[in-house]
Scaffold this active site. Structure first.
Site, mmCIF file in Angstrom:
data_model
loop_
_atom_site.group_PDB
_atom_site.id
_atom_site.type_symbol
_atom_site.label_atom_id
_atom_site.label_comp_id
_atom_site.label_asym_id
_atom_site.label_seq_id
_atom_site.Cartn_x
_atom_site.Cartn_y
_atom_site.Cartn_z
ATOM 1 N N GLU A 149 1.119 -1.299 0.128
ATOM 2 C CA GLU A 149 0.031 0.016 0.062
ATOM 3 C C GLU A 149 1.004 1.281 0.114
ATOM 4 O OE1 GLU A 149 -3.122 -0.165 -0.733
ATOM 5 O OE2 GLU A 149 -3.231 -1.930 -0.412
ATOM 6 N N CYS A 195 -1.734 9.002 3.895
ATOM 7 C CA CYS A 195 -1.812 8.533 2.419
ATOM 8 C C CYS A 195 -3.215 8.898 1.824
ATOM 9 C CB CYS A 195 -1.717 7.120 2.518
ATOM 10 S SG CYS A 195 -2.756 6.071 3.300
HETATM 11 P P1 NAD Z 1 8.842 4.790 3.202
HETATM 12 O O1 NAD Z 1 8.699 4.002 2.099
HETATM 13 O O2 NAD Z 1 10.346 5.703 3.372
HETATM 14 O O3 NAD Z 1 9.437 3.807 4.366
HETATM 15 C C1 NAD Z 1 8.375 2.760 4.663
HETATM 16 C C2 NAD Z 1 9.050 1.549 5.334
HETATM 17 O O4 NAD Z 1 9.865 1.124 4.509
HETATM 18 C C3 NAD Z 1 9.816 2.099 6.577
HETATM 19 O O5 NAD Z 1 9.807 0.894 7.477
HETATM 20 C C4 NAD Z 1 11.312 2.013 5.799
HETATM 21 O O6 NAD Z 1 12.374 1.745 7.029
HETATM 22 C C5 NAD Z 1 11.196 0.886 5.116
HETATM 23 N N1 NAD Z 1 11.974 0.482 3.998
HETATM 24 C C6 NAD Z 1 12.791 1.664 3.319
HETATM 25 N N2 NAD Z 1 13.559 1.229 2.386
HETATM 26 C C7 NAD Z 1 13.194 -0.152 2.282
HETATM 27 C C8 NAD Z 1 13.757 -1.020 1.391
HETATM 28 N N3 NAD Z 1 14.593 -1.030 0.309
HETATM 29 N N4 NAD Z 1 13.232 -2.330 1.448
HETATM 30 C C9 NAD Z 1 12.388 -2.565 2.403
HETATM 31 N N5 NAD Z 1 11.877 -1.588 3.365
HETATM 32 C C10 NAD Z 1 12.478 -0.383 3.289
HETATM 33 O O7 NAD Z 1 7.651 5.594 3.787
HETATM 34 P P2 NAD Z 1 7.250 6.578 5.150
HETATM 35 O O8 NAD Z 1 7.930 7.818 4.727
HETATM 36 O O9 NAD Z 1 7.804 5.854 6.229
HETATM 37 O O10 NAD Z 1 5.747 6.855 4.972
HETATM 38 C C11 NAD Z 1 5.361 7.740 4.210
HETATM 39 C C12 NAD Z 1 4.787 7.023 3.033
HETATM 40 O O11 NAD Z 1 3.763 5.948 3.114
HETATM 41 C C13 NAD Z 1 4.035 7.944 1.848
HETATM 42 O O12 NAD Z 1 4.281 7.809 0.763
HETATM 43 C C14 NAD Z 1 2.297 7.546 2.265
HETATM 44 O O13 NAD Z 1 1.641 7.939 1.247
HETATM 45 C C15 NAD Z 1 2.578 5.992 2.372
HETATM 46 N N6 NAD Z 1 1.627 5.455 3.278
HETATM 47 C C16 NAD Z 1 0.572 4.895 2.386
HETATM 48 C C17 NAD Z 1 -0.558 4.176 3.260
HETATM 49 C C18 NAD Z 1 -1.467 3.294 2.474
HETATM 50 O O14 NAD Z 1 -2.120 2.535 3.179
HETATM 51 N N7 NAD Z 1 -1.654 3.522 0.947
HETATM 52 C C19 NAD Z 1 -0.664 4.376 4.771
HETATM 53 C C20 NAD Z 1 0.110 5.140 5.104
HETATM 54 C C21 NAD Z 1 1.250 5.713 4.635
#
Ligand code: NAD
Length: 459
Positions: free
Chosen positions: A230, A264
């Site tokens: 997501e 999001c």
């Molecule tokens: P992010 O993608 O930077 O990080 C998300 C998670 O992924 C963190 O735990 C991070 O440490 C981990 N991560 C980073 N690189 C990785 C890799 N290469 N492999 C595996 N894991 C990795 O996102 P964020 O800044 O924490 O959150 C904000 C984003 O989340 C926004 O884009 C928002 O729209 C989205 N979001 C989506 C939903 C939804 O349900 N669609 C809900 C909440 C947030």
């Protein structure tokens, strides 16, 4: 952030170090998966009433720690306390809900093809579920992934976002106290630990940015492991000429700037059908009235954004959108005082290819544009790479139906803000917002299990 060291600081008081922890080492990641896989075998064979009981205890654990958890969320990620309390209540309800779903039928019977044969299907857990979560809902998102995974008999390895490490660890303790030892693990870390969790898991559920989500999809596809991702959104609210202007403006203002737009599902674009001026003015008034300040104050609606870097990205994106032809309708100055506060910004008349109209900028920012007809407004709403949620504000049933039919989003809301999620219904988006099966509701049970079809002959 130092490699190997995870430091999370309070967005409102950046000198307040909430957590300073060593990231999980490869050995610790391996040990977590080894234990989870071993203990998971007895957890998966446990009678449903016992698994349900453990989830009920976890719900009670969350309820008992509600104030502490809400205050920790506010301190660590700057979520306004009223919303943080709501998030904790939601997590408790999700655990109760999936405790009940542990009793759900776990298969179907079919008419047999042979005399006296019995033909049926049954769910089996995948094994160890790897859960990767973002910082913005640091209790609700881990719980809405972990609860269904556990209900159908998986064990769980959770990697919370580094910015929410302390909240993730505290939630993990509560779950661990309620479940058999070794069924739930929380690993602190950044991208490297995230990659290791993706590579070690039997099923992966990710929420975060689209860039990282795409990487997770590729890694999972390479190993043949089921994944659901997501990701981001660029959500539009369509306002029809017959909308209740005051009610719609208030609702949309909250969807734009509540929690400083760090959802999001936040509204990022408003498309007004007909002349936009009167509605834009009503919206500006509502946005500027939203209380901005210390998230620990129960009256606050707009707290800080997560980091200094996020604040810079937001103001750069607003400046670029204005430079490309938009007009800033709201005050553009930065609030004074400590913390990563940013004033909500509305930009009117920006071209379709302006930054704020094409990229997800995670802050209290939104564009206002107009369209001649509802059909044009829907085309405009769809003209982005994302497709998470959209709303329409109207008294017209046919307009509502047209939007529900044509909007390329996983969620459509009529006379409701784009924010707000019902955990007992399927949740997810289209296009770059989502990959794989839906989460939440009963859909999550299907994702976290695989179906085995059994034929028994009388022998
Ligand atoms: P992010 O993608 O930077 O990080 C998300 C998670 O992924 C963190 O735990 C991070 O440490 C981990 N991560 C980073 N690189 C990785 C890799 N290469 N492999 C595996 N894991 C990795 O996102 P964020 O800044 O924490 O959150 C904000 C984003 O989340 C926004 O884009 C928002 O729209 C989205 N979001 C989506 C939903 C939804 O349900 N669609 C809900 C909440 C947030």
């Amino acid at each position: 952030m130092q490699q190997g060291r995870i430091v999370s600081t309070s967005p409102q008081y950046p000198g307040d170090v909430v957590a300073s922890l060593a990231a999980a080492t490869p050995d610790q990641v391996n040990a977590a998966f080894k234990t989870a896989r071993l203990v998971g075998q007895s957890w998966s064979r446990m009678p449903s009433p016992e698994r349900a009981g453990a989830l009920q205890r976890a719900a009670q654990g969350v309820a008992d720690a509600a104030s502490e958890l809400a205050e920790l969320i506010t301190r660590e990620v700057g979520k306004p306390i009223s919303e943080a309390r709501g998030e904790v209540v939601r997590a408790e309800r999700i655990l109760h809900y999936y405790a009940q779903l542990a009793y759900e039928s776990d298969g179907e019977t079919y008419p047999s093809a042979g005399a006296g044969h019995l033909l049926f299907s049954r769910r089996r857990p995948h094994g160890v579920a790897g859960l990767i979560t973002p910082w913005n809902f640091p209790v609700a998102i881990p719980v809405w992934k972990a609860a269904p995974a556990l209900a159908v008999g998986n064990s769980v390895v959770l990697k919370p976002a580094p910015e929410a490490s302390s909240t993730g660890l505290r939630l993990g303790e509560i779950l661990q106290e309620s479940l058999p030892a070794g069924v739930v693990h929380v690993l602190v870390g950044g991208a490297q630990v995230g990659v290791a969790v993706v590579d070690g898991a039997d099923v992966v559920s990710f929420t975060g940015s689209s860039v990282v989500g795409r990487e997770v999809q590729v890694r999972c596809a390479d190993r043949g492991v089921s994944a659901q991702c997501e990701m981001g959104g660029l959500n539009a609210a369509i306002v029809m000429p017959d909308a209740d202007t005051v009610a719609a403006a208030r609702m949309i203002a909250n969807a734009i700037a509540g929690y400083a737009g760090q959802k999001c599902t936040a509204t990022r674009r408003v498309v007004v059908v007909g002349s936009p001026d009167a509605f834009a003015e009503a919206l500006r008034n509502e946005v500027e009235r939203l209380p901005l300040g210390d998230p620990a104050d129960p009256g606050t609606v707009v707290g800080p954004v997560i980091t200094e870097r996020a604040r810079q990205r937001i103001s750069d994106a607003v400046a670029a959108t204005v430079a490309s032809g938009g007009e800033l309708m709201t005050r553009g100055d930065l609030p004074t005082g400590a913390g990563w506060f940013v004033r909500p910004a509305l930009v009117i008349g920006a071209p379709d290819d302006a930054v704020l109209n094409q990229e997800e900028v995670f802050g209290p920012v939104c564009t206002v544009t107009s369209a001649a007809t509802l059909s044009d407004a829907i085309d405009l709403a769809n003209a982005v790479p994302y497709g998470l949620v959209g709303s329409v504000h109207t008294q017209s049933l046919s307009a509502a139906i047209e939007v529900a039919e044509r909007l390329e989003t996983g969620l459509v809301r009529v006379n409701e803000g784009t924010t707000g999620v019902d955990f007992h219904a399927p949740f997810g988006g289209m296009k770059a917002s989502s990959f794989g099966p839906r989460e939440q509701g009963k859909a999550a049970l299907d994702f976290f299990s695989k179906t085995v079809t059994v034929t028994i002959s009388p022998g």
